[in-house]
Write an enzyme that holds these catalytic residues in place. Structure first.
Site: not given
Length: 214
Positions: A144, A151
């Site tokens: 994650y 991102e």
């Protein structure tokens, strides 16, 4: 005895599992077939299914609020919103759709979801697996963090394509909102990781107590 809620949540998790499996298989198959050239059109080949899966993931917030799924609402809210907002940005900016970072981002998103949905399916069937439980709450965290970093790179690479629009239109907000996304991503990721570590401690501790009773 089967209930509508049980059938619904099982069907939802199964759909998400199948959808993300198809995306990952498609991405890998295209890479082995076309090599690096496949990176440029990964978005075009999986965008519809990815968009559908991410849009439906908003339902998970209602699952948690309604008690159908036992999880913390805040980290799930952050995860769902950051994915959907990033996906909207990629859809709106055609210039970055062919960039390799988008392929990497989709790959990481799918790995994360394929670590989670099989575990959720086993829990719905009341056949939990310690291997899936450990994988879900241990490997998920570093992956994650890596996805959030990706991102951030995606947002950074989108900045040059926002600036021309900002110069040509007085009403355009320009790159400022995207720049604000970077610290927001970092803050959101920090909160989510903290919450996920608490979830990991809770679930693994609960499993250990269950094994000791046996």
């Amino acid at each position: 005895m089967f209930s509508f809620r049980l059938v619904y949540i099982f069907s939802y998790n199964l759909f998400q599992f199948c959808g993300h499996t198809w995306i990952l298989a498609n991405t890998i198959a295209r890479f082995f077939t076309f090599g690096r050239d496949a990176l440029a059109d990964t978005f075009y080949s999986v965008a519809f299914v990815m968009g559908l899966c991410q849009l439906l993931s908003i339902l998970e917030l209602f699952h948690i609020a309604d008690g159908i799924e036992k999880a913390r609402l805040l980290p799930r809210f952050i995860q769902v919103m950051e994915k959907n907002l990033l996906l909207i940005m990629v859809i709106m900016l055609e210039e970055i759709q062919s960039k390799p970072v988008v392929c990497v981002l989709f790959f990481l998103w799918n790995i994360l979801d394929l670590l989670r949905y099989p575990h959720e399916l086993l829990c719905v069937m009341d056949t939990p697996s310690i291997a899936m439980l450990w994988t879900r709450y241990t490997l998920w965290i570093p992956l994650y963090i890596l996805s959030v970093a990706t991102e951030g790179v995606t947002v950074y690479q989108a900045l040059p394509y926002i600036e021309p629009a900002a110069l040509s239109s007085a009403r355009s907000p320009g790159p400022v909102p995207l720049l604000l996304c970077l610290p927001a991503l970092a803050l959101g990721a920090s909160v989510t990781v903290w919450q996920l570590l608490k979830e990991r401690q809770h679930h693994l501790g609960k499993w250990n107590k269950k094994m000791k009773r046996k």
